[in-house]
Design a protein around this motif. Sequence first.
Motif, short mmCIF file in Angstrom:
data_model
loop_
_atom_site.label_atom_id
_atom_site.label_comp_id
_atom_site.label_asym_id
_atom_site.label_seq_id
_atom_site.Cartn_x
_atom_site.Cartn_y
_atom_site.Cartn_z
N PHE A 150 0.80 -1.22 0.00
CA PHE A 150 0.00 0.00 0.00
C PHE A 150 0.84 1.28 0.00
O PHE A 150 0.28 2.36 0.00
N ARG A 151 2.16 1.14 0.00
CA ARG A 151 3.01 2.33 -0.05
C ARG A 151 2.88 2.98 -1.44
O ARG A 151 3.14 2.36 -2.47
N ASP A 152 2.46 4.23 -1.44
CA ASP A 152 2.22 4.97 -2.69
C ASP A 152 1.24 4.22 -3.60
O ASP A 152 1.36 4.24 -4.83
N ASN A 153 0.29 3.52 -2.99
CA ASN A 153 -0.67 2.74 -3.78
C ASN A 153 -2.04 2.84 -3.13
O ASN A 153 -2.50 1.92 -2.45
N GLY A 154 -2.70 3.99 -3.35
CA GLY A 154 -4.05 4.16 -2.83
C GLY A 154 -5.06 3.42 -3.70
O GLY A 154 -4.73 2.95 -4.79
N ARG A 155 -6.26 3.30 -3.18
CA ARG A 155 -7.30 2.59 -3.94
C ARG A 155 -7.66 3.40 -5.19
O ARG A 155 -8.07 4.56 -5.09
N PRO A 156 -7.53 2.81 -6.39
CA PRO A 156 -7.84 3.54 -7.62
C PRO A 156 -9.31 3.94 -7.68
O PRO A 156 -10.19 3.20 -7.20
#
Length: 285
Positions: A234-240
């Motif tokens: 989830f690092r730099d990976n928010g829910r699209p």
Amino acid sequence: MIHVDLRAVTQPLGILRLMASVLTCMAFSLVASVGHVPSPYWAWCMFTWCFCFFFTFLIVILEFTTFSGKLPFAWDDFTTAFAVLASIMCLAASVIYPTFFTCDVCYRQMGASVVSWVCFGVYVGEVTLNRLRPGGQIRGFLSTAPGVMKMLETFLACLIFTSLEERQYSGTPALQWCVAAYSLCFILAVLIILLSVAQLTSLFPFFDKLVIAYDVLACAMYATAVVIWPLFSFRDNGRPPDCGYLCSWDKLVIVSVMTILNLCVYILDSVYSVRLVLCSSTERS
């Protein structure tokens, strides 16, 4: 000599098994009549109902023909353990399938969901009858708390594998370590279960201590996965914003939750096993 035993299908335990066979057959038939859905969760639910149907019906046949008494392992331990496993699997399928694959006008899907819940209740009834049967407690590893926890550990690992996609962890060594930890713990847990069912544990000196060492090792590996998986996933990976319903990002969340749950089970398993071995050592001394 093998002969027919009508009590296998006329006593309450046999009747429950026949009901479970019919209900699981109804569940996967209703879902199959709707058509294939390209989803690992759909495949998991179908596998659950087919798996439970096959082994439940096989148990009925083996007891009806009295062939079960010829098998080289503890039959009562196996059937009780299977009923526990089938209960857990049907519970998961009863939650997963209606959550992801039903709608207001999906009558066959709703029917399959209801049947699955009833089947879960039937398996719980079988577990209860096994525990209440006259003649004392069932002896065997799989019917004990550590045995049940071993099956729960493998079941949760299966849910993790169902949610994994190669693109989630490929190219990231930290996430590949998590997948390796899941796989190694799963393989060793299955090996322990198989050795216990086949009653081959006597071939390995200090088997109990080896199991404790495995539990501690699994706790350590899952503890690292609990930290590493969400950190790197989830690092730099928010829910699209176009994620939709149950996209790849949601599966990352499911893997994280299942990892935490399995770590809790492994901790309980380790504590219980250590306490059991220490108490046995104290009694012998």
